[in-house]
Every structure is written in structure tokens, then in C-alpha cells.
Design an enzyme around this catalytic site. Structure first.
Site, PDB file in Angstrom:
ATOM      1  N   GLU A  64      -3.075   0.131  -3.918  1.00 40.43           N
ATOM      2  CA  GLU A  64      -2.959  -1.081  -3.107  1.00 40.43           C
ATOM      3  C   GLU A  64      -2.975  -2.321  -3.999  1.00 40.43           C
ATOM      4  O   GLU A  64      -3.775  -2.387  -4.933  1.00 40.43           O
ATOM      5  CB  GLU A  64      -4.176  -1.251  -2.193  1.00 40.43           C
ATOM      6  CG  GLU A  64      -4.238  -0.377  -0.990  1.00 40.43           C
ATOM      7  CD  GLU A  64      -5.606  -0.543  -0.330  1.00 40.43           C
ATOM      8  OE1 GLU A  64      -5.716  -1.351   0.599  1.00 40.43           O
ATOM      9  OE2 GLU A  64      -6.549   0.111  -0.776  1.00 40.43           O
ATOM     10  N   ASP A  80       0.853  -1.188   0.000  1.00 39.95           N
ATOM     11  CA  ASP A  80       0.000   0.000   0.000  1.00 39.95           C
ATOM     12  C   ASP A  80       0.892   1.241   0.000  1.00 39.95           C
ATOM     13  O   ASP A  80       1.777   1.376   0.838  1.00 39.95           O
ATOM     14  CB  ASP A  80      -0.884  -0.041   1.256  1.00 39.95           C
ATOM     15  CG  ASP A  80      -1.885   1.104   1.309  1.00 39.95           C
ATOM     16  OD1 ASP A  80      -1.982   1.858   0.324  1.00 39.95           O
ATOM     17  OD2 ASP A  80      -2.556   1.248   2.347  1.00 39.95           O
TER      18      ASP A  80
END
Ligand SMILES: [Mg+2]
Length: 267
Positions: free
Chosen positions: A102, A6
Site C-alpha cells: 500500500e 493497494d
């Protein structure tokens, strides 16, 4: 094991790639009509600015602090996102791009700490974007691991979930938003561990699950399931069972479709 990679403060990090002078300075990015805050640098977080703060509420703060304010530039963020994902794809073909910043990577059978370090270094070097990496047995737990990685030095391998879940506010569990957090807290469920240990009927009652539940033993197993995970993020409630297995409660249309596809069975 599954790694959730992320990007840190992604839109802010993108702006910094093209303007390194912004490094170390408080930076916010506003939504496309400049109405509210959609990304904050750590320096801005430290000033107490919350996600979604209306732009006009920033004015007094901007007079006190040298905050750099940007309109969002989605062409730029999309381009950098593609470069980040391409870089991640070099580490494994088993990758699910989950959002603009992500991705889940299947890292089965490798030295997770070392590989994560290598991924982090490579993404930073090739794209300029800093990422945090959480590694765990399921996607839900990888989310938890990533949450911890963000508070530490950017990498966290979660092998023993219990002590971590005991410390984790229930609001940080994937899919548990503000409303559900309130309802769970009213029942005395404040940590992720309490949520995991709670009676299924109670959870169903609180989460409003309408008579179906899905136990996904291997979340990366099939393409359909990956699609489900992505489509259902808004209408799907997740929690974590004692074996670290993600449970999903479906509602309405999602459930009908899942039933048809044989992803879940009626209880
Ligand atoms: Mg991010």
C-alpha cells in the site's frame, strides 16, 4: 487529493506473476510457518475462506476444490513490492509507502480518474501486479475510497463522502478493529457516517481515548506526521469529522511523544 494504491490479494498476485497458470484458480498463501491463511485469491474468498483460517481447516475444502496452497515467500513479495513502489514513485515524488502493498500518493491538482487509470495500467504492465486505487481528500477517506474501488472496477474517486459513509459498516473505518466495532455497535453506531456524526465525548468513552485528541488538518503536511501515521496504526483510533478531517486519539506512550513533539495539544 490523496490516492491510496493497494495491491489486490498481494501475495497471491506475486505467486501469479511467476506462475501465470494460477490465473483464475483458487489460491491461498499461508503464514511463514504454514499455520494460517494470510492471502486469498478472489476465487478462494468466494468459497468462504476467511483471513487467518488455520491451515488444517482448509483440508476438507481442498479435497472438494482444486485450491493451490503456497508457503509465503517474503523475499519474492519484498522484491515485487519494491518494483511496485518504484513504479508508483514515477507518478509523483510525494509518496508514502505505508505497507508492503500500500502507498499513499499526493495527486493534487490532476485529473484523478485518468491518472489513476494510467497508474493502474503502468503498474500491471511493468510488475504484473493488479492494484486498486481510491482517491479522496484525506488518507482515512482514501482508505474508504479504496474499499469501494475493490468492489468495483478498481478505481474510485470519492468526492461526496456522505452517501458512501452512510453505507459503510463502521468496521471498515481505518483503525476500527473487531473489539471497537463491537463497542460502537452496542451504542447503536453501525455506519461510518454515524461514527462521524457521533458526540466526541461518547466516542472518547467508547474508544477509550485518554484525554487527548488530534485534529490533523493536512495529513500530508509534515514528515513527522507521516511517521506518526505509520507508527501509530495500532494504538491510534481514527474517525472522520464533518469536513473529512481525520481525528486521532492517542493512548499511552504515543500520546506522550505526540505531545512532546507538538503534534497534538491537551484538551
Ligand atoms: Mg492489498
Amino acid at each position: 487529493m490523496i490516492a491510496l494504491v493497494d495491491a489486490n490479494n498481494f501475495y497471491v498476485s506475486c505467486e501469479r506473476v511467476f506462475n501465470p497458470m494460477l490465473e483464475g484458480k483458487p489460491v491461498v498463501v499461508l503464514s511463514n510457518n504454514d499455520s494460517c491463511v494470510v492471502a486469498r485469491s478472489n476465487e478462494v474468498k468466494a468459497l468462504g475462506v476467511k483471513m487467518g483460517t488455520p491451515a488444517f481447516e482448509l483440508r476438507p475444502l481442498i479435497q472438494e476444490h482444486p485450491i493451490e496452497v503456497f508457503s509465503s515467500n517474503y523475499a519474492l513479495y519484498g522484491d515485487l513490492s519494491r518494483r511496485v513502489m518504484e513504479t508508483l514513485g514515477m507518478f509523483t515524488p510525494d509518496i508514502e509507502v505505508y505497507s508492503i502493498d500500500e502507498a499513499f500518493l499526493n495527486l493534487s491538482g490532476r485529473g484523478f480518474q485518468a491518472v489513476s487509470q494510467e497508474i493502474r495500467r503502468t503498474v500491471k504492465k511493468w510488475t504484473g501486479i493488479p492494484v486498486s486505487i481510491g482517491v479522496a481528500a484525506t488518507k482515512t477517506l482514501a482508505k474508504v475510497a479504496n474499499y469501494i474501488a475493490k468492489q468495483q472496477d478498481g478505481i474510485f474517486v470519492l468526492r461526496e463522502p456522505e452517501p458512501v459513509l452512510a453505507q459503510l459498516p463502521v468496521s471498515e473505518v481505518w483503525g476500527i478493529g473487531r473489539q471497537l466495532t463491537k463497542r460502537l455497535e452496542a451504542q447503536g453506531i453501525t455506519t461510518a457516517l454515524q461514527l462521524r456524526e457521533a458526540d466526541i465525548p461518547l466516542i472518547k468513552q467508547i474508544l477509550g481515548v485518554v484525554g487527548a485528541e488530534c485534529v490533523n488538518k493536512n495529513e500530508t503536511e509534515t514528515k513527522n506526521k507521516l511517521v506518526w501515521n505509520r507508527l501509530a496504526v495500532r494504538s491510534c483510533y481514527r474517525w472522520i469529522d464533518p469536513n473529512g478531517i481525520g481525528h486521532h486519539g492517542w493512548s499511552g506512550r504515543m500520546m506522550d511523544k505526540a505531545l512532546r513533539m507538538g503534534e497534538i495539544s491537551r484538551v
